[in-house]
Scaffold this motif. Sequence first.
Motif, PDB file in Angstrom:
ATOM      1  N   GLU A  79     -10.144  -8.510   2.686  1.00  0.00           N
ATOM      2  CA  GLU A  79      -9.072  -7.615   2.869  1.00  0.00           C
ATOM      3  C   GLU A  79      -8.670  -7.052   1.634  1.00  0.00           C
ATOM      4  OE1 GLU A  79      -6.764 -10.143   6.408  1.00  0.00           O
ATOM      5  OE2 GLU A  79      -6.475 -10.879   4.238  1.00  0.00           O
ATOM      6  N   ALA A  80      -8.149  -5.782   1.818  1.00  0.00           N
ATOM      7  CA  ALA A  80      -7.612  -5.076   0.503  1.00  0.00           C
ATOM      8  C   ALA A  80      -6.321  -4.028   0.971  1.00  0.00           C
ATOM      9  CB  ALA A  80      -8.661  -4.020   0.029  1.00  0.00           C
ATOM     10  N   ALA A  81      -5.648  -4.056  -0.356  1.00  0.00           N
ATOM     11  CA  ALA A  81      -4.634  -3.180  -0.028  1.00  0.00           C
ATOM     12  C   ALA A  81      -4.518  -1.814  -0.418  1.00  0.00           C
ATOM     13  CB  ALA A  81      -3.036  -4.096  -0.847  1.00  0.00           C
ATOM     14  N   LEU A  82      -4.006  -0.780   0.167  1.00  0.00           N
ATOM     15  CA  LEU A  82      -4.060   0.389  -0.129  1.00  0.00           C
ATOM     16  C   LEU A  82      -2.789   0.800  -1.016  1.00  0.00           C
ATOM     17  CD1 LEU A  82      -4.742   3.554   2.054  1.00  0.00           C
ATOM     18  CD2 LEU A  82      -3.083   3.623   0.229  1.00  0.00           C
ATOM     19  N   TYR A 119      -4.694  -3.007   4.276  1.00  0.00           N
ATOM     20  CA  TYR A 119      -3.208  -3.080   4.445  1.00  0.00           C
ATOM     21  C   TYR A 119      -2.453  -2.065   3.450  1.00  0.00           C
ATOM     22  CZ  TYR A 119      -3.953  -7.574   7.118  1.00  0.00           C
ATOM     23  OH  TYR A 119      -4.429  -8.446   8.083  1.00  0.00           O
ATOM     24  N   LEU A 120      -1.175  -1.577   3.912  1.00  0.00           N
ATOM     25  CA  LEU A 120      -0.412  -1.009   3.036  1.00  0.00           C
ATOM     26  C   LEU A 120       1.013  -0.943   3.550  1.00  0.00           C
ATOM     27  CD1 LEU A 120       0.737   2.225   4.331  1.00  0.00           C
ATOM     28  CD2 LEU A 120      -1.627   2.462   4.655  1.00  0.00           C
ATOM     29  N   PRO A 147      -1.170 -10.791   5.232  1.00  0.00           N
ATOM     30  CA  PRO A 147      -1.832 -11.872   4.377  1.00  0.00           C
ATOM     31  C   PRO A 147      -0.846 -12.308   3.278  1.00  0.00           C
ATOM     32  CG  PRO A 147      -3.196 -10.063   3.988  1.00  0.00           C
ATOM     33  CD  PRO A 147      -2.079  -9.554   4.942  1.00  0.00           C
ATOM     34  N   ALA A 148      -0.742 -13.568   2.944  1.00  0.00           N
ATOM     35  CA  ALA A 148       0.006 -13.993   1.794  1.00  0.00           C
ATOM     36  C   ALA A 148      -0.424 -13.317   0.374  1.00  0.00           C
ATOM     37  CB  ALA A 148      -0.276 -15.596   1.795  1.00  0.00           C
ATOM     38  N   SER A 149      -1.593 -13.031   0.368  1.00  0.00           N
ATOM     39  CA  SER A 149      -2.104 -12.431  -0.921  1.00  0.00           C
ATOM     40  C   SER A 149      -1.830 -10.899  -1.069  1.00  0.00           C
ATOM     41  CB  SER A 149      -3.532 -12.469  -1.098  1.00  0.00           C
ATOM     42  OG  SER A 149      -4.234 -12.029   0.115  1.00  0.00           O
ATOM     43  N   PHE A 150      -1.130 -10.150  -0.091  1.00  0.00           N
ATOM     44  CA  PHE A 150      -0.700  -8.900  -0.034  1.00  0.00           C
ATOM     45  C   PHE A 150       0.523  -8.753  -1.150  1.00  0.00           C
ATOM     46  CE2 PHE A 150       1.813  -5.329   1.381  1.00  0.00           C
ATOM     47  CZ  PHE A 150       1.227  -4.092   1.445  1.00  0.00           C
ATOM     48  N   PRO A 151      -0.032  -7.709  -1.895  1.00  0.00           N
ATOM     49  CA  PRO A 151       1.300  -7.446  -3.010  1.00  0.00           C
ATOM     50  C   PRO A 151       2.507  -6.724  -2.407  1.00  0.00           C
ATOM     51  CG  PRO A 151      -0.778  -6.038  -3.255  1.00  0.00           C
ATOM     52  CD  PRO A 151      -0.971  -6.936  -2.004  1.00  0.00           C
ATOM     53  N   LEU A 152       3.267  -7.373  -2.247  1.00  0.00           N
ATOM     54  CA  LEU A 152       4.724  -6.742  -1.545  1.00  0.00           C
ATOM     55  C   LEU A 152       5.381  -6.064  -2.719  1.00  0.00           C
ATOM     56  CD1 LEU A 152       5.968  -9.687   0.575  1.00  0.00           C
ATOM     57  CD2 LEU A 152       5.424  -7.364   1.482  1.00  0.00           C
ATOM     58  N   MET A 153       5.938  -4.917  -2.385  1.00  0.00           N
ATOM     59  CA  MET A 153       6.772  -4.125  -3.273  1.00  0.00           C
ATOM     60  C   MET A 153       8.109  -3.975  -2.594  1.00  0.00           C
ATOM     61  SD  MET A 153       4.497  -3.159  -5.384  1.00  0.00           S
ATOM     62  CE  MET A 153       5.477  -1.873  -6.512  1.00  0.00           C
ATOM     63  N   ALA A 154       9.117  -4.118  -3.537  1.00  0.00           N
ATOM     64  CA  ALA A 154      10.381  -4.322  -2.932  1.00  0.00           C
ATOM     65  C   ALA A 154      10.910  -3.155  -2.078  1.00  0.00           C
ATOM     66  CB  ALA A 154      11.500  -4.368  -4.260  1.00  0.00           C
TER      67      ALA A 154
END
Length: 166
Positions: A79-82, A119-120, A147-154
Motif C-alpha cells: 500500500e502507498a499514500a498519494l 490511499y489519499l 491502514p494504521a500506517s497511513f500518514p494522516l494530516m490534520a
Amino acid sequence: MIDSKIRIDRYAQGDEQGIVEMIVPIQREEFGINISAKEQPDLMAIQTFYQTGAGDFWVARCEDGVIGSIGLKDIGNGEAALRKMFVAAPWRGRKYGVARQLLECLLEAAQRRGLQRIYLGTTANFLAAHRFYEKHGFELVEKNALPASFPLMAVDTRFYVLRCQR
C-alpha cells in the motif's frame, strides 16, 4: 506566452526550492492553510521520505520551472499514500493536463512496483480534486478504513482509495 513544453521527471536533488516555492503559496493563499515549509520536513527530505521502498516523487516542469508535483509514500503491505499533489494555477485544467500526466506517471510506477492500493486524504471543500480523483477510479472511504500506517494530516477530512489492477 506560456510554454506548453511540459516534462514529468523524477525528483532530483536540487528540486526542493522550486517545489517549496510552488506548494507553500498554494497551501497558504488558495487553501487557507497556515503552514510553512519548515512544518513540512518531507519537502526538504524528498529522497529519504518518498523515494524509498515502492515510493517515489515526481515534478512537472517547463521553462517557468516547477509547475506541479506528486508523491507516492510507501506505507507497507503493498500500500502507498498519494501525497503532495499540486499544480500551479496557470497550469491547471484540461488544456495542459498536468495533473493527469502526474497521476498517470504515479499509477504506472505503482503498477510496475506491485502496489495493491493507493490511499489519499484531502479536505471536504476541494470539490474539483474530488471529481478528478473519482474520475480516475479512486473510491471514497471512511477514515476508520485507512491502514494504521497511513500518514494522516490534520486538515484532511475526506479519504479515497484506488485498488490497483493486477
